[in-house]
Design a protein around this motif. Structure first.
Motif, mmCIF file in Angstrom:
data_model
loop_
_atom_site.group_PDB
_atom_site.id
_atom_site.type_symbol
_atom_site.label_atom_id
_atom_site.label_comp_id
_atom_site.label_asym_id
_atom_site.label_seq_id
_atom_site.Cartn_x
_atom_site.Cartn_y
_atom_site.Cartn_z
ATOM 1 N N PRO A 191 -54.374 -11.124 -99.814
ATOM 2 C CA PRO A 191 -54.539 -11.985 -98.644
ATOM 3 C C PRO A 191 -53.520 -13.123 -98.597
ATOM 4 C CG PRO A 191 -56.335 -12.316 -100.229
ATOM 5 C CD PRO A 191 -55.479 -11.224 -100.780
ATOM 6 N N VAL A 192 -53.016 -13.360 -97.403
ATOM 7 C CA VAL A 192 -52.004 -14.387 -97.142
ATOM 8 C C VAL A 192 -52.403 -15.088 -95.854
ATOM 9 C CG1 VAL A 192 -49.567 -14.798 -96.600
ATOM 10 C CG2 VAL A 192 -50.201 -13.013 -98.265
ATOM 11 N N VAL A 193 -52.191 -16.417 -95.817
ATOM 12 C CA VAL A 193 -52.590 -17.197 -94.641
ATOM 13 C C VAL A 193 -51.384 -17.887 -94.012
ATOM 14 C CG1 VAL A 193 -53.862 -19.273 -93.926
ATOM 15 C CG2 VAL A 193 -54.995 -17.543 -95.340
ATOM 16 N N THR A 194 -51.334 -17.822 -92.699
ATOM 17 C CA THR A 194 -50.322 -18.566 -91.947
ATOM 18 C C THR A 194 -50.922 -18.911 -90.580
ATOM 19 O OG1 THR A 194 -48.013 -18.573 -91.200
ATOM 20 C CG2 THR A 194 -49.223 -16.514 -90.942
ATOM 21 N N SER A 195 -50.107 -19.539 -89.742
ATOM 22 C CA SER A 195 -50.561 -19.894 -88.396
ATOM 23 C C SER A 195 -50.092 -18.851 -87.392
ATOM 24 C CB SER A 195 -49.996 -21.265 -87.991
ATOM 25 O OG SER A 195 -50.381 -22.248 -88.924
ATOM 26 N N VAL A 201 -50.112 -19.457 -98.860
ATOM 27 C CA VAL A 201 -50.385 -20.145 -97.599
ATOM 28 C C VAL A 201 -49.067 -20.710 -97.103
ATOM 29 C CG1 VAL A 201 -51.904 -21.760 -96.442
ATOM 30 C CG2 VAL A 201 -52.434 -21.001 -98.782
ATOM 31 N N TYR A 202 -48.723 -20.407 -95.872
ATOM 32 C CA TYR A 202 -47.437 -20.834 -95.319
ATOM 33 C C TYR A 202 -47.630 -21.942 -94.297
ATOM 34 C CZ TYR A 202 -43.092 -20.714 -92.628
ATOM 35 O OH TYR A 202 -41.928 -21.064 -91.985
ATOM 36 N N ALA A 227 -57.571 -26.048 -91.022
ATOM 37 C CA ALA A 227 -57.915 -24.646 -90.763
ATOM 38 C C ALA A 227 -57.213 -23.712 -91.750
ATOM 39 C CB ALA A 227 -57.536 -24.275 -89.324
ATOM 40 N N LEU A 228 -55.967 -24.055 -92.102
ATOM 41 C CA LEU A 228 -55.246 -23.246 -93.091
ATOM 42 C C LEU A 228 -55.977 -23.266 -94.435
ATOM 43 C CD1 LEU A 228 -51.591 -24.368 -92.238
ATOM 44 C CD2 LEU A 228 -52.466 -22.032 -92.028
ATOM 45 N N ALA A 229 -56.431 -24.459 -94.833
ATOM 46 C CA ALA A 229 -57.142 -24.569 -96.113
ATOM 47 C C ALA A 229 -58.468 -23.811 -96.057
ATOM 48 C CB ALA A 229 -57.370 -26.041 -96.469
ATOM 49 N N ALA A 230 -59.163 -23.942 -94.948
ATOM 50 C CA ALA A 230 -60.451 -23.254 -94.825
ATOM 51 C C ALA A 230 -60.263 -21.741 -94.867
ATOM 52 C CB ALA A 230 -61.147 -23.674 -93.531
ATOM 53 N N LYS A 231 -59.242 -21.253 -94.168
ATOM 54 C CA LYS A 231 -58.993 -19.808 -94.147
ATOM 55 C C LYS A 231 -58.573 -19.318 -95.532
ATOM 56 C CE LYS A 231 -58.945 -17.348 -90.916
ATOM 57 N NZ LYS A 231 -60.015 -16.426 -90.429
ATOM 58 N N THR A 232 -57.878 -20.168 -96.257
ATOM 59 C CA THR A 232 -57.475 -19.796 -97.616
ATOM 60 C C THR A 232 -58.702 -19.646 -98.506
ATOM 61 O OG1 THR A 232 -55.407 -20.974 -97.319
ATOM 62 C CG2 THR A 232 -56.045 -20.490 -99.584
#
Lengths: 370, 370
Positions: B111-115, B160-161, B147-152
């Protein structure tokens, strides 16, 4: 950070080693520049003056990203070889192209075949994507096509690597032998024909272009005869669908603008290329003479380097290499026996070979007295 | 050759798409060069004359492979940021560095998170290594750290980008907000802080360098303020063990010699950088004025581009972009709603913006009349 839990299992398992230590790093370690740089098969004759001019012009346009398709260079390469541009991919040197090709074909334990002592950077990429490397020995200082084909059948390899002319020995096969290797491969195998040194080879060593052949991908470079190692420009010629597959993984804006411009100008300057090839031939003869002057023999070469048989084992060759470095001459040597009875000396300018001639006898003597 | 049985299952599954079509390719399709090249956030102000001179000098030494450790450039970057060189890696642009980092961390379904709407090339790399990309929306035209932190946390993401200042909107967060994002990440996550546009940002947007922090890797480039997009030079600053891990997979001789020399000279020419930053600020104001002249508003920007709100949806923006291209002006636009109500215009020289000013009203009118 082998224990960084964020690395993939594969990345965590990889050694921290590097394929080659560069000459600048060696110079920093020894605290002085080399007098002759003859270890990396670079072209001390330099790039075409037209390429230098094109690169200087491109420098002031360096604010623009390079053309993502390398359109003009790719078209010129296609014309040069008489193939359609759909069969040509320009990339960041053969090193970069090999990395992409391995990525496309190799995953966990994918079998791959090469020769023991052949190009270490290819092996580095195979390891880096988790492949299982199988090797066959050289035979009489040549890569052994029959053994490569047999090992491919035995292991079910997807990729088979051969360089022709060969690095590190400088030997070569004729075109029919290379074509027979492709014929002998089982279905599902892809032959990588690394022709980095093709410009120095006799014409009969180079098979005709049959780029639609799904069994073969050929690789060429501007790093050797064209003298553009520091610009990172290579190309692959192969079946159009495979060439197109690189577009799924390559860095589309990875080519530099000076590299694209320099390679295009270099490709068009056939006189410079012919002059370099002639000077390389003269340098091969002189390196052979220098070796003979110390009672050593040089192997026949179709490349811009010469393997000189030091008459002992790898320990002696390593000592000769070290003694040459102490005296300011950078050379390299093969990594496995029995190839490592040789050191590999790049074809330099007369002034480079003057230095080699000056220090070679004392280096050999010191190595023998260790 | 999606059906080539030699491709890995992952490679066979990848789309043949490319992250961006380059301006040269667009020019070939339209059959004429652009009058103003304002789409790729290149610096039309060009590189420092000292960098141009250094690259021209390096061109004639182009026969040498580049220094495999980029030693001098890496040391200069380390000095510039007041960090040890062990925290610095030089690579082939941020694109190249992102590809390597993704390779080190991402495997099947990682899993990877970005906007949604952030850098497409990062997403391309994640897909290319089989990762599972999770996105969160922008919030008021800013990337949304909470939101990035929460999704992570929700997805257990390893990467996380975030870009700060942001591309494609030009917005930014202050340093404390970025630091809070790093703090809010769960153990095992690595924050990629893409600071490609840092040179244009207010100082309070840039966190102090804490390179030993295992949670963050920062990326910078010579492609933007330094005007060297066509030379492919970027760097990462991060924890030493992670920086060292790149040595396991990178192309050790992948940097070009003109790139290394040009970047070193550019880094040392602080006057040129200051001049470019000032001209970019003036260009931002002028682009805003040009937009206002057509009744449109421009978003605040801390970068070398300006997002101009076209006042409609993505279809209108696409039409404006097409009409501008028809009139010889190359710009780009964000890929997702609601960001795609904007077009993204790079800060050009006065003569570039003269062209923009000339054609903008007619382009907008034509787009509205479609």
């Amino acid at each position: 950070m082998t224990d960084d839990p964020r690395l993939t299992p594969l990345a965590a398992s990889l050694p921290p080693s590097v394929p080659f230590v560069g000459p600048e790093e060696l110079e920093r370690r020894r605290g002085a520049p080399f007098r002759a740089r003859l270890g990396a098969n670079e072209s001390t004759f330099g790039p075409s003056p037209r390429a230098v001019e094109a690169m200087a012009r491109a420098a002031s346009e360096g604010w623009k990203y390079g053309d993502s398709t390398s359109h003009d260079l790719r078209a010129a390469i296609a014309r040069h070889h008489g193939v359609d541009a759909a069969h040509v991919l320009v990339g960041e040197g053969i090193d970069g192209l090999l990395g992409l090709l391995v990525r496309l074909v190799v995953t966990h334990e994918t079998p791959v075949v090469t020769s023991a002592g052949a190009y270490p950077t290819f092996n580095y990429h195979v390891a880096g994507f988790g492949g299982a490397l199988h090797t066959v020995p050289f035979r009489n200082d040549h890569e052994d096509p029959e053994a490569l084909a047999a090992k491919t059948r035995e292991t079910g390899a997807r990729l088979v690597y051969i360089s022709n002319p060969d690095n590190p020995m400088g030997s070569w096969h004729d075109a029919a032998t290379i074509a027979a290797l492709a014929e002998a491969l089982p279905e599902g195998a892809l032959l990588i024909l690394d022709e980095a040194y093709a410009d120095f080879a006799p014409p009969e060593a180079i098979p005709p272009m049959t780029p639609e052949d799904p069994r073969v991908i050929r690789m060429r470079t501007f790093s050797k005869a064209h003298g553009l190692a520091g610009l990172r420009v290579g190309y692959a010629i192969g079946p159009a669908p495979l060439i197109a597959a690189f577009d799924r993984v390559r860095n589309h804006f990875g080519m530099t603008r000076p590299g694209q411009a320099g390679a295009l100008a270099a490709l068009e300057d056939r006189d410079w290329l012919a002059s370099v090839v002639a000077q390389v031939a003269a340098a091969r003869a002189r390196i052979s003479d220098i070796a003979a002057g110390s009672g050593l023999s040089a192997l026949p070469s179709a490349t811009n380097f010469v393997a000189v048989d030091c008459g002992g084992d790898g320990t002696l060759s390593r000592a000769v290499l070290d003694e040459l470095a102490t005296r300011g001459v950078f050379v390299r040597m093969p990594g496995v026996a029995p190839l490592d009875r040789c050191i590999r000396i790049s074809c330099g300018r007369p002034e480079d070979l003057d230095v080699l001639e000056e220090v070679f006898p004392a280096s050999l003597a010191a190595a023998r007295n260790r």
